[in-house]
Design an enzyme around this catalytic site. Structure first.
Site, mmCIF file in Angstrom:
data_model
loop_
_atom_site.group_PDB
_atom_site.id
_atom_site.type_symbol
_atom_site.label_atom_id
_atom_site.label_comp_id
_atom_site.label_asym_id
_atom_site.label_seq_id
_atom_site.Cartn_x
_atom_site.Cartn_y
_atom_site.Cartn_z
ATOM 1 N N SER A 185 0.765 -1.106 -0.030
ATOM 2 C CA SER A 185 -0.039 0.150 0.041
ATOM 3 C C SER A 185 0.976 1.288 -0.186
ATOM 4 O O SER A 185 2.009 1.199 0.339
ATOM 5 C CB SER A 185 -0.979 -0.138 1.126
ATOM 6 O OG SER A 185 -1.469 1.301 1.580
ATOM 7 N N TYR A 222 -1.950 -0.620 10.407
ATOM 8 C CA TYR A 222 -2.021 -1.139 9.186
ATOM 9 C C TYR A 222 -0.722 -0.898 8.304
ATOM 10 O O TYR A 222 0.047 -1.615 7.525
ATOM 11 C CB TYR A 222 -3.136 -0.334 8.403
ATOM 12 C CG TYR A 222 -3.358 -0.639 7.081
ATOM 13 C CD1 TYR A 222 -3.874 -1.687 6.559
ATOM 14 C CD2 TYR A 222 -3.140 0.307 6.041
ATOM 15 C CE1 TYR A 222 -4.361 -2.095 5.199
ATOM 16 C CE2 TYR A 222 -3.232 -0.077 4.643
ATOM 17 C CZ TYR A 222 -3.905 -1.221 4.296
ATOM 18 O OH TYR A 222 -4.236 -1.472 3.048
HETATM 19 N N1 LIG Z 1 -8.452 -0.552 -1.915
HETATM 20 C C1 LIG Z 1 -7.407 0.223 -1.689
HETATM 21 O O1 LIG Z 1 -7.597 1.600 -1.665
HETATM 22 C C2 LIG Z 1 -6.214 -0.336 -1.288
HETATM 23 C C3 LIG Z 1 -5.077 0.574 -1.117
HETATM 24 C C4 LIG Z 1 -3.671 -0.066 -0.844
HETATM 25 C C5 LIG Z 1 -3.690 -1.546 -0.576
HETATM 26 N N2 LIG Z 1 -4.886 -2.173 -0.567
HETATM 27 C C6 LIG Z 1 -4.971 -3.731 -0.279
HETATM 28 O O2 LIG Z 1 -5.410 -4.565 -1.251
HETATM 29 C C7 LIG Z 1 -5.862 -5.704 -0.914
HETATM 30 C C8 LIG Z 1 -7.171 -6.122 -1.208
HETATM 31 O O3 LIG Z 1 -8.079 -5.303 -0.718
HETATM 32 P P1 LIG Z 1 -9.341 -4.655 -1.585
HETATM 33 O O4 LIG Z 1 -9.046 -3.065 -1.339
HETATM 34 O O5 LIG Z 1 -9.676 -5.128 -2.576
HETATM 35 O O6 LIG Z 1 -10.404 -4.519 -0.367
HETATM 36 P P2 LIG Z 1 -11.664 -5.452 -0.285
HETATM 37 O O7 LIG Z 1 -12.670 -5.233 -1.365
HETATM 38 O O8 LIG Z 1 -12.297 -5.287 1.078
HETATM 39 O O9 LIG Z 1 -11.100 -7.040 -0.219
HETATM 40 C C9 LIG Z 1 -10.640 -7.767 0.660
HETATM 41 C C10 LIG Z 1 -10.397 -9.307 0.263
HETATM 42 O O10 LIG Z 1 -9.734 -9.669 1.295
HETATM 43 C C11 LIG Z 1 -10.256 -11.002 1.592
HETATM 44 N N3 LIG Z 1 -10.022 -11.350 3.088
HETATM 45 C C12 LIG Z 1 -10.252 -10.552 4.185
HETATM 46 N N4 LIG Z 1 -9.801 -11.289 5.284
HETATM 47 C C13 LIG Z 1 -9.427 -12.485 4.833
HETATM 48 C C14 LIG Z 1 -8.986 -13.838 5.217
HETATM 49 N N5 LIG Z 1 -8.941 -13.999 6.820
HETATM 50 N N6 LIG Z 1 -8.846 -14.881 4.572
HETATM 51 C C15 LIG Z 1 -8.988 -14.754 3.258
HETATM 52 N N7 LIG Z 1 -9.378 -13.561 2.628
HETATM 53 C C16 LIG Z 1 -9.708 -12.470 3.564
HETATM 54 C C17 LIG Z 1 -11.815 -10.613 1.403
HETATM 55 O O11 LIG Z 1 -12.475 -11.967 1.291
HETATM 56 P P3 LIG Z 1 -13.445 -12.637 2.475
HETATM 57 O O12 LIG Z 1 -14.027 -11.679 3.269
HETATM 58 O O13 LIG Z 1 -14.455 -13.056 1.449
HETATM 59 O O14 LIG Z 1 -12.621 -13.666 2.943
HETATM 60 C C18 LIG Z 1 -11.642 -9.844 0.341
HETATM 61 O O15 LIG Z 1 -11.916 -10.427 -0.892
HETATM 62 C C19 LIG Z 1 -5.710 -5.535 0.810
HETATM 63 O O16 LIG Z 1 -4.420 -6.283 1.133
HETATM 64 C C20 LIG Z 1 -5.558 -4.142 0.926
HETATM 65 O O17 LIG Z 1 -4.681 -3.585 2.261
HETATM 66 C C21 LIG Z 1 -6.001 -1.638 -0.869
#
Ligand SMILES: NC(=O)c1ccc[n+]([C@@H]2O[C@H](COP(=O)([O-])OP(=O)(O)OC[C@H]3O[C@@H](n4cnc5c(N)ncnc54)[C@H](OP(=O)(O)O)[C@@H]3O)[C@@H](O)[C@H]2O)c1
Length: 247
Positions: free
Chosen positions: A143, A156
């Site tokens: 991130s 985080y």
């Molecule tokens: N969106 C942003 O702005 C942003 C920026 C920087 C980094 N990121 C990173 O990108 C990654 C994906 O996040 P996103 O933005 O796509 O958010 P999201 O839409 O909330 O997706 C998060 C995903 O992680 C899964 N997850 C959470 N806990 C889990 C567990 N214990 N086991 C397996 N899967 C789990 C969720 O699936 P289930 O709940 O179905 O298990 C979901 O598919 C994360 O690492 C986040 O920190 C996002």
């Protein structure tokens, strides 16, 4: 012409929404075989059905990344189904930010368990296959918070700094096995991530920041860029933000 993606077997954790889901769609459209992992099985099963109906190859395996044996089962099932594992995308994560003095210890532990240990479990599951194949690509999601900390996101940011350190350590260690490593650090991307914030006032300010968020395909394209490089090119870091984002 080979696009560096067609025919590759790609495992994605956190594939039930957001960045993981968008990446599954893009890579499937470009010919990759996809193994989807997440806890919400109904969502990944529906996505796998949709990708298959569109001519792709996809499977769904219920996976909690905090459980090492479940991540191993996801990766092993991908290898059994498609014959090998070319790409592991350690994407699952959550961001329940809050100031440290609120002592949201359960949130801290969940972030450590999913954002750090989940990545390690992905590495542990994929490495034996990739070592044996003498090739592979491990992509981990950090991130902007993996580069900078600010008040309210210390835990985080610590987990996302850890992801970068792990990926760089891995990069140096896996040279003998011809394995590539990429860490991708997005800024605000429109996903369900802000919903993981548990403190109402913090959630409000996070939702404000996410008004500038860009579509999840921005991340998927970064993954496709890293994958599509020639085998002797290892893209190790990608950092991107919405053009409007200051932090
Ligand atoms: N969106 C942003 O702005 C942003 C920026 C920087 C980094 N990121 C990173 O990108 C990654 C994906 O996040 P996103 O933005 O796509 O958010 P999201 O839409 O909330 O997706 C998060 C995903 O992680 C899964 N997850 C959470 N806990 C889990 C567990 N214990 N086991 C397996 N899967 C789990 C969720 O699936 P289930 O709940 O179905 O298990 C979901 O598919 C994360 O690492 C986040 O920190 C996002």
């Amino acid at each position: 012409m080979n696009n560096g993606i067609e025919g590759k077997v790609v495992v994605i954790t956190g594939a039930s929404s957001g960045l993981g889901e968008a990446t599954a769609r893009l890579l499937s459209a470009q010919g990759a075989c996809i193994a989807l992992g997440a806890r919400r099985f109904d969502r990944i099963q529906r996505l796998a059905n949709e990708l298959s109906a569109n001519g792709g190859k996809a499977i769904a395996v219920a996976t909690d990344v905090t459980q090492c044996d479940q991540v191993k089962r996801l990766v092993d099932t991908a290898a059994q189904t498609f014959g090998r594992v070319d790409v592991m995308i350690n994407n699952a994560g959550l961001m329940p930010n809050s100031p440290l003095d609120r002592l949201k210890i359960d949130d801290w532990n969940r972030m450590i368990d999913v954002n750090i240990k989940g990545v390690l479990h992905g590495i542990a599951a994929a490495l034996p296959h990739m070592k044996q194949q003498k090739g592979g690509h491990i992509i981990s999601v950090s991130s902007v918070a993996g580069h900078k900390v600010r008040p309210g996101n210390a835990v985080y940011a610590a987990t996302k700094h850890a992801v970068r350190v792990l990926s760089e350590g891995l990069r140096m260690e896996v040279k003998p096995y011809n394995i590539r490593t990429t860490v991708i650090s997005p800024g605000a991307v429109a996903t369900e991530l802000p919903n993981s914030v548990t403190e109402p006032d913090v959630a409000e300010s996070v939702h404000k920041i996410y008004e500038a968020a860009i579509p999840a395909e921005s991340f998927a394209r970064a993954v496709a860029f890293a994958l599509s490089q020639p085998e002797d090119v290892d893209v190790n870091e990608i950092l991107f933000r919405p053009t409007r984002q200051e932090f």
